[in-house]
Design a protein around this motif. Structure first.
Motif, mmCIF file in Angstrom:
data_model
loop_
_atom_site.group_PDB
_atom_site.id
_atom_site.type_symbol
_atom_site.label_atom_id
_atom_site.label_comp_id
_atom_site.label_asym_id
_atom_site.label_seq_id
_atom_site.Cartn_x
_atom_site.Cartn_y
_atom_site.Cartn_z
ATOM 1 N N ASP A 78 0.804 -1.171 0.081
ATOM 2 C CA ASP A 78 0.066 0.028 -0.108
ATOM 3 C C ASP A 78 0.698 1.244 0.041
ATOM 4 O OD1 ASP A 78 0.940 -0.602 2.473
ATOM 5 O OD2 ASP A 78 -0.673 0.278 3.666
ATOM 6 N N GLY A 81 2.290 1.534 -3.494
ATOM 7 C CA GLY A 81 1.393 2.218 -4.403
ATOM 8 C C GLY A 81 1.177 3.811 -4.138
ATOM 9 N N ILE A 82 1.123 4.092 -3.035
ATOM 10 C CA ILE A 82 1.119 5.702 -2.801
ATOM 11 C C ILE A 82 2.249 6.400 -3.341
ATOM 12 C CG2 ILE A 82 1.175 7.306 -0.895
ATOM 13 C CD1 ILE A 82 -0.413 5.470 0.799
ATOM 14 N N PHE A 467 -1.765 2.382 -7.915
ATOM 15 C CA PHE A 467 -2.473 1.890 -6.816
ATOM 16 C C PHE A 467 -2.862 0.618 -6.793
ATOM 17 C CE2 PHE A 467 -2.680 6.469 -6.454
ATOM 18 C CZ PHE A 467 -2.143 6.964 -5.126
#
Length: 535
Positions: A78, A81-82, A467
């Motif tokens: 996560d 992805g950011i 993302f």
């Protein structure tokens, strides 16, 4: 020579028409030194754009070794992805904002500001550190990369519009392709600088992997070098003659732009003996433009909106697959066993192989693809190249998805070759043409806005990929869903092929005047007729 004059010559002097026609053809393909300089200024921006966007693909594994030593040396999916997607979020804002400003305020007023943003944000990214309490280094890095994205996003519509409007008609596609081809060199030098830095810090990294903190910061900071070489020239580029003539209705400013493009001395207003001076221009400028209102009115007609829908959709569909692969090449290389990231593999060895793999893919796939486009675009046309690219991506992604495990287990080299071909047909295909086509097929008064909107739709696809990729590929285990994800990319490219066939116009061999479409708005000034250059 105007169309009427050519017609008169045709009626009375047929032999002379042939000579003049050849001269017109030569003028259409003529390239001046000033035009080459302008393309170089624009293209070095794309070198830096690509470097800054794609270098995160090489930096993230280092961040895992520095900040996540207790979590298998891997940045959580996560967070990955950011950090990958936040730049594209900034791109989206920058593309729309600078596109609108480029049309409403003028090319000269805006061009260069985006480069200042990139310089500041690049330095901020390289110096991102942790606060005593609260935000950590990766949080600050995310902020600076968002700001970086705004600057990079602004470069898309501005550099595309500047390159298009300063190019000769017969070489416009080629010059736009040259501008965009610097992306390939940005990717290549990102991998090359990574290899050089890893070689320099090899013993330090092997002694303690925390020393990778120096490598990723220097690698990011090197992205400002091309910006420092081009910022002066961007701020001193004259206003586009086409914009001055079509939008500002300023004949004097247009003449200055044409003189600059031709390599002639620019004459000041007080020395200009032309009967059309600043007084006429000032009168014409007393009527204020409502840019967004005009934009909405123009694209409320289906024949105009269809083209915008085509450029936006094609770019969106392309970038889902293009960024899904390009931002995650290190993950793919690890998944196929080329650069494994395991407890038994030393950090330096893994990072070295990832950098080598990225270098090979850029040098053998991306860069040749860009230059095949450069040398064929004026012969094959934009639409045909886009169709070829989408078609080959469908075939390649289908093969890789269907034969993923056999290739991984028995033909690792073939796997790398297939990914090289994927990058080749991205560049000799839709990744180049989705940038080029919107810079040509819209009227001057809306060109930057429409290009920025098209590019922003592309970045929406890139955000979706950034993302979503790391989450989707890990369904059922680490990289377990990667073959199916590549199959999804094949389906998305098929939709892009359909959009290209039915919605995208061909701009090969056409003058930018052919796309002015002034019928929707009453114009009191005639369009320029077949100038030597498109400016």
């Amino acid at each position: 020579m105007s169309t009427e004059e050519l017609s008169q010559i045709s009626a009375h002097e047929p032999k002379q028409l042939s000579t003049d026609d050849n001269n017109v053809q030569k003028n259409r393909s003529k390239i001046t030194g000033r035009q080459i300089r302008t393309v170089l200024v624009s293209s070095t921006g794309f070198f830096m754009d690509a470097y800054d966007i794609f270098v995160i693909n090489l930096v993230l594994p280092m961040l895992g070794y520095v900040y996540y030593k207790n979590q298998n040396n891997t940045v959580p999916s996560d967070v990955q992805g950011i950090l990958k997607g936040i730049t594209n979020v900034g791109n989206l804002f920058g593309q729309i904002t600078f596109g609108i400003l480029g049309d409403s305020k003028g090319r000269k007023s805006i061009y260069g500001i985006e480069l200042l943003i990139i310089i500041v944000a690049t330095l901020g990214s390289a110096m991102a550190g942790s606060a005593a309490t609260g935000v950590g280094a990766l949080g600050f890095l995310g902020f600076w990369r968002f700001l970086l994205g705004i600057g990079i996003g602004g470069d898309y519509p501005m550099s595309a519009t500047v390159s298009s409007e300063w190019s000769s008609e017969g070489r416009r596609g080629q010059m736009l392709a040259l501008t965009f081809s610097m992306q390939g060199w940005g990717q290549f030098f990102g991998a090359l600088f990574d290899i050089i830095l890893l070689a320099i810090f090899k013993h330090s990294i092997q002694a303690d992997q925390i020393n990778l903190d120096y490598v990723w910061r220097i690698l990011l900071a090197l992205g400002i070098l091309p910006a420092l070489c081009t910022i002066y020239s961007r701020f001193h580029l004259p206003e586009s003659a086409r914009y001055a003539e079509q939008v500002l209705k300023d004949t004097e400013l247009a003449n200055k732009g044409k003189a600059y493009a031709s390599g002639k001395k620019i004459v000041d207003a007080e020395d200009d003996s032309s009967p059309t001076g600043s007084t006429i221009s000032t009168v014409k400028l007393t009527k204020k433009r409502s840019h967004l209102k005009e934009f909405i009115s123009y694209f409320s007609h289906w024949k105009n909106f269809k083209v915008l829908l085509g450029t936006c959709s094609a770019w969106f569909l392309l970038d889902i697959a293009f960024y899904g692969i390009s931002l995650n090449q290190s993950i793919v290389l690890s998944a196929i066993g080329f650069a494994p990231n395991s407890a038994t593999t030393q950090p330096w060895e893994t990072l070295w192989k990832q950098a080598i793999g990225n270098l090979i893919i850029s040098l053998l796939g991306a860069i040749p693809g860009y230059y095949v486009t450069v040398f064929t675009i004026e012969h094959l046309g934009r639409k045909k190249i886009q169709i070829i690219g989408f078609t080959m991506e469908i075939i390649l992604f289908t093969i890789i998805a269907a034969a993923f495990h056999p290739l991984k287990e028995h033909a690792e080299a073939a796997f790398v070759v297939l990914f090289v071909l994927v990058q080749f047909f991205f560049q000799f295909g839709a990744n180049s043409t989705t940038f080029i086509i919107p810079a040509e097929v819209f009227p001057t008064r809306f060109r930057a806005t429409a290009h920025g909107l098209s590019a922003a739709c592309g970045k929406a696809g890139a955000i979706l990929a950034a993302f979503g990729f790391n989450v989707i590929v890990n369904i059922g285990g680490t990289n377990a869903f990667l073959p199916q994800t590549l199959g999804i990319f094949a389906g998305i490219q098929f939709i892009g092929l359909m959009v290209t066939i039915f919605l995208i116009p061909e701009s090969k061999g056409k003058n930018l005047d052919d796309f002015e479409n002034n019928d929707d708005e009453k114009q009191t000034t005639e369009s320029p007729a077949n100038n030597d250059t498109n400016v």
